[in-house]
Every structure is written in C-alpha cells, then in structure tokens.
Design a protein around this motif. Structure first.
Motif, PDB file in Angstrom:
ATOM      1  N   CYS A  59       0.827  -1.207   0.000  1.00 36.61           N
ATOM      2  CA  CYS A  59       0.000   0.000   0.000  1.00 36.61           C
ATOM      3  C   CYS A  59       0.862   1.258   0.000  1.00 36.61           C
ATOM      4  CB  CYS A  59      -0.955  -0.004   1.182  1.00 36.61           C
ATOM      5  SG  CYS A  59      -0.140  -0.131   2.785  1.00 36.61           S
ATOM      6  N   ILE A  60       2.003   1.196   0.661  1.00 34.17           N
ATOM      7  CA  ILE A  60       2.918   2.345   0.685  1.00 34.17           C
ATOM      8  C   ILE A  60       3.395   2.654  -0.731  1.00 34.17           C
ATOM      9  CG2 ILE A  60       5.190   3.163   1.459  1.00 34.17           C
ATOM     10  CD1 ILE A  60       4.723   1.609   4.062  1.00 34.17           C
ATOM     11  N   GLU A  61       3.747   1.613  -1.471  1.00 35.22           N
ATOM     12  CA  GLU A  61       4.190   1.779  -2.857  1.00 35.22           C
ATOM     13  C   GLU A  61       3.069   2.309  -3.740  1.00 35.22           C
ATOM     14  OE1 GLU A  61       5.772  -1.971  -4.198  1.00 35.22           O
ATOM     15  OE2 GLU A  61       6.975  -2.192  -2.392  1.00 35.22           O
ATOM     16  N   ALA A  62       1.830   1.923  -3.453  1.00 34.18           N
ATOM     17  CA  ALA A  62       0.696   2.303  -4.287  1.00 34.18           C
ATOM     18  C   ALA A  62       0.185   3.714  -4.026  1.00 34.18           C
ATOM     19  CB  ALA A  62      -0.445   1.312  -4.087  1.00 34.18           C
ATOM     20  N   PRO A  64      -0.104   7.419  -4.112  1.00 31.04           N
ATOM     21  CA  PRO A  64       0.542   8.471  -4.906  1.00 31.04           C
ATOM     22  C   PRO A  64       0.954   9.694  -4.091  1.00 31.04           C
ATOM     23  CG  PRO A  64      -1.817   8.472  -5.302  1.00 31.04           C
ATOM     24  CD  PRO A  64      -1.529   7.287  -4.414  1.00 31.04           C
ATOM     25  N   PHE A  65       0.522   9.762  -2.839  1.00 28.51           N
ATOM     26  CA  PHE A  65       0.818  10.932  -2.007  1.00 28.51           C
ATOM     27  C   PHE A  65       1.822  10.655  -0.897  1.00 28.51           C
ATOM     28  CE2 PHE A  65      -3.502  11.323  -3.668  1.00 28.51           C
ATOM     29  CZ  PHE A  65      -3.323  12.439  -4.460  1.00 28.51           C
ATOM     30  N   GLY A  66       2.301   9.410  -0.801  1.00 28.87           N
ATOM     31  CA  GLY A  66       3.266   9.068   0.242  1.00 28.87           C
ATOM     32  C   GLY A  66       2.676   9.197   1.632  1.00 28.87           C
ATOM     33  N   ALA A  67       1.382   8.883   1.775  1.00 24.45           N
ATOM     34  CA  ALA A  67       0.673   9.150   3.023  1.00 24.45           C
ATOM     35  C   ALA A  67       0.483   7.928   3.917  1.00 24.45           C
ATOM     36  CB  ALA A  67      -0.684   9.766   2.706  1.00 24.45           C
ATOM     37  N   ILE A  68       1.096   6.805   3.555  1.00 25.10           N
ATOM     38  CA  ILE A  68       1.026   5.622   4.397  1.00 25.10           C
ATOM     39  C   ILE A  68       2.438   5.344   4.892  1.00 25.10           C
ATOM     40  CG2 ILE A  68       0.398   3.179   4.533  1.00 25.10           C
ATOM     41  CD1 ILE A  68      -1.575   3.650   2.288  1.00 25.10           C
ATOM     42  N   PHE A  69       2.548   5.042   6.169  1.00 27.05           N
ATOM     43  CA  PHE A  69       3.855   4.893   6.791  1.00 27.05           C
ATOM     44  C   PHE A  69       3.982   3.532   7.460  1.00 27.05           C
ATOM     45  CE2 PHE A  69       2.210   9.237   7.210  1.00 27.05           C
ATOM     46  CZ  PHE A  69       3.063   9.882   6.330  1.00 27.05           C
TER      47      PHE A  69
END
Length: 104
Positions: A59-62, A64-69
């Motif tokens: 999900c982090i790779e998917a 587009p906003f870099g909003a999962i950590f």
C-alpha cells in the motif's frame, strides 16, 4: 505508536503536511493483498484493519501521495484516519493553530 502525519519542512517555501487524502478510488486498498484497507461505512473513511495487515508495505508503494507509513514497532502500516472520523486530535493539539480542517 508512530505518527500518522508527516511534515516536510522547507526554508524557502511553506511547510507541506503529508496525510491520507481519503481518495475516492484508493490505490492503497486495491494494492493490499489482505484486504486490510477498507472503507468504514459510517464515516466513509478508508481505514486500516490492523488485525489483517501483514506489514507487506504494498500500500505504501501504491499511495501516490506518500501518506502511508510503516511502523517498525508494530510491524504494520499506519495512516491518518482523521482519528476515527471525528475531529482530528492534531488540529486540537497544535499550539500555533497552524492546522485546520477544510473541505475541498
């Protein structure tokens, strides 16, 4: 637990807050092989089911906003869910009132 919000600071421009934008067609949810990212019906927010998350980070790779950590302590992914759909605690706790909620 790690923060679900990040701030990119800049000397020459405004600071940029990175958090989940609650995409209508969430690429993170489609990328999750465990189906751990789902829409919470009562609030319409995308949330991560920590019991189902296996920490694969797809999900982090998917996003587009870099909003999962990735939280290395829990070995799971995290993202802002607006504190369960209510008023986000970070907005209330900000001592300079720099954070606010806006409808776009």
């Amino acid at each position: 637990s790690s923060s679900c919000v990040r701030v990119e600071t800049s000397l020459f421009s405004r600071n940029h807050i990175i958090l989940c934008r609650q995409c209508a067609n969430a690429p993170c949810a489609r990328a999750c092989p465990e189906g751990a990212i789902e829409r919470r019906s009562e609030s319409e927010l995308w949330v991560i089911d920590q019991e189902r998350c296996n920490g694969c980070r797809k999900c982090i790779e998917a996003c587009p906003f870099g909003a999962i950590f990735y939280d290395p302590v829990q070995r799971k992914v995290i993202k802002c869910d607006l504190c369960g759909g209510g008023f986000p605690a970070c907005v209330d706790a900000c001592p300079t009132e720099a954070l606010s909620i806006e409808d776009k």
